[in-house]
Design an enzyme around this catalytic site. Structure first.
Site, mmCIF file in Angstrom:
data_model
loop_
_atom_site.group_PDB
_atom_site.id
_atom_site.type_symbol
_atom_site.label_atom_id
_atom_site.label_comp_id
_atom_site.label_asym_id
_atom_site.label_seq_id
_atom_site.Cartn_x
_atom_site.Cartn_y
_atom_site.Cartn_z
ATOM 1 N N GLY A 144 40.290 43.810 30.016
ATOM 2 C CA GLY A 144 40.822 44.604 29.401
ATOM 3 C C GLY A 144 41.191 44.881 27.603
ATOM 4 O O GLY A 144 42.283 45.488 27.051
ATOM 5 N N ALA B 23 44.121 46.566 26.094
ATOM 6 C CA ALA B 23 45.213 46.155 25.469
ATOM 7 C C ALA B 23 44.883 47.083 23.323
ATOM 8 O O ALA B 23 45.932 47.324 23.344
ATOM 9 C CB ALA B 23 44.690 44.584 24.992
ATOM 10 N N ASP C 104 45.576 48.822 33.575
ATOM 11 C CA ASP C 104 44.689 48.199 32.795
ATOM 12 C C ASP C 104 46.148 48.389 31.477
ATOM 13 O O ASP C 104 46.698 47.282 30.965
ATOM 14 C CB ASP C 104 43.623 48.236 32.571
HETATM 15 O O1 PMV Z 1 36.631 47.022 35.842
HETATM 16 P P1 PMV Z 1 38.133 46.802 35.644
HETATM 17 O O2 PMV Z 1 38.417 45.331 35.628
HETATM 18 O O3 PMV Z 1 38.660 48.376 34.019
HETATM 19 O O4 PMV Z 1 38.643 47.500 36.655
HETATM 20 C C1 PMV Z 1 38.100 48.333 36.916
HETATM 21 C C2 PMV Z 1 39.484 49.326 38.427
HETATM 22 C C3 PMV Z 1 39.802 50.257 39.096
HETATM 23 O O5 PMV Z 1 39.472 50.517 40.022
HETATM 24 C C4 PMV Z 1 37.343 50.228 40.039
HETATM 25 C C5 PMV Z 1 39.004 51.457 38.492
HETATM 26 C C6 PMV Z 1 39.920 51.864 38.007
HETATM 27 O O6 PMV Z 1 40.476 52.424 36.170
HETATM 28 O O7 PMV Z 1 41.403 51.090 38.597
#
Ligand code: PMV
Length: 326
Positions: free
Chosen positions: A112, A116, A157
């Site tokens: 992330g 961040a 995130d």
């Molecule tokens: O790939 P990452 O760690 O950014 O996770 C994405 C998670 C999802 O649920 C697929 C998308 C989101 O923004 O929630």
């Protein structure tokens, strides 16, 4: 008035509920002990100067009047530049700035870094311009920034970088509830494959378009898993959590976001004594997580390696974004 502010924000790991969270079901995310630092200073003149050596950018500059308008803003500074543009717009302020970032973590792992750096930038601006804000104000501005760049994402995130600790989160910050957890013996394995979130989110969207009833009922089941996981987390029921991780993984595989490498590592972790294991994030690569009794940590890590993965030394981080005193 302070001339320089330094802020640090943590990375994140999704524990439960990825993909379903984009469709208004809840997820659980934790912050991790790899942090990104943003140092923002007033700077004479009418330029924003950005040094982000961790993404290979030094001495980038743009005129305030051109902020966020260029067609080829390098990826490494896009989140910072658009965050500044949005902040100036919303709070009717403006000044030359120098912004420098440092990062503990590699953007490869999917912990992330974009969220961040956005949270770090926005928080430093609130402090620098001495504008009072709540965590939700920071969230809203960061969400707008990240969404305008990526065009998708739940914002989990961003919330994690702001609040830290463990959160129960619903799409776009409709609910952001801190969870009380003491410790979490989590093991993290990197697949060695960098995943790209957007195509995976789009893949799930088109599966849902073809099979709306089935996919929505899978999302409902993921919601049930998240609700039970919340209870297990707060009770420190690790066996229960492990089982729920395995159930969540089965559904993620059915949604088509697994990969051979992830499956190999997840199976290896389970067979070597983990309570449970699953992918974390969008899938397709990046990281998997396993929950294991402390006596099995070595075995599980060795098994992950034999399966072709790379154990990453990561711990739960209770602290969210914070001002670092200079
Ligand atoms: O790939 P990452 O760690 O950014 O996770 C994405 C998670 C999802 O649920 C697929 C998308 C989101 O923004 O929630």
């Amino acid at each position: 008035m302070k001339k320089t502010v330094e802020v640090s924000a943590p990375g994140k790991l999704m524990l439960f509920g990825e993909h379903a969270v984009v469709y208004d079901r809840p997820c659980i995310v934790i912050a991790v002990n790899q942090r990104l630092t943003v140092r923002t200073s007033f700077y004479p003149g009418n330029k924003i100067i950005i040094d982000a050596p961790n993404v290979g950018i030094v001495g980038y500059e743009t005129e305030i009047s051109r902020l966020g308008k260029g067609n080829n803003i390098p990826k490494g500074v896009r989140f910072i530049e658009i965050a500044v543009a949005n902040f100036f717009d919303l709070y009717k302020v403006s000044s030359g700035l120098k912004i420098e970032t440092r990062s503990d973590f590699s953007s490869e792992f999917g912990f992330g870094s974009s969220s961040a750096v956005t949270v770090g930038t926005v928080t430093s601006l609130f402090r620098l311009f001495q504008i009072d804000c709540s965590k939700k104000d920071i969230f809203d501005l960061c969400f707008e920034t990240v969404f305008s760049i990526q065009g998708l994402g739940s914002g989990f995130d961003i919330a994690s970088a702001i609040w830290g600790g463990a959160l129960y989160f619903v799409n776009r910050g409709k609910k952001i509830e801190p969870l009380k957890i003491k410790k979490l013996p989590l093991l993290v394995g990197y697949t060695g494959v960098k995943a790209d979130t957007a195509p995976l989110v789009n893949k799930v969207a088109s599966l849902r378009e073809r099979n709306p009833k089935i996919v929505d009922s899978m999302f409902d089941t993921i919601k049930d898993i998240v609700e039970d996981a919340r209870v297990c987390l707060e009770k420190q029921d690790l066996k229960g959590l492990g089982e729920l991780m395995n159930l969540n993984q089965g559904l993620l595989d059915s949604l088509g976001v697994g990969s051979d490498k992830l499956s190999c590592m997840i199976n290896a972790a389970r067979e070597s004594g983990a309570y449970g294991a699953k992918l974390s994030g969008a899938g397709g690569g990046d990281c998997m997580i396993a929950l294991a009794p402390s006596g099995k940590k070595q075995n599980v890590e060795s098994a992950m390696k034999v399966a072709g993965g790379f154990p990453v030394n990561i711990k739960f981080e209770p602290e969210g974004v914070k001002i670092v005193n200079l």
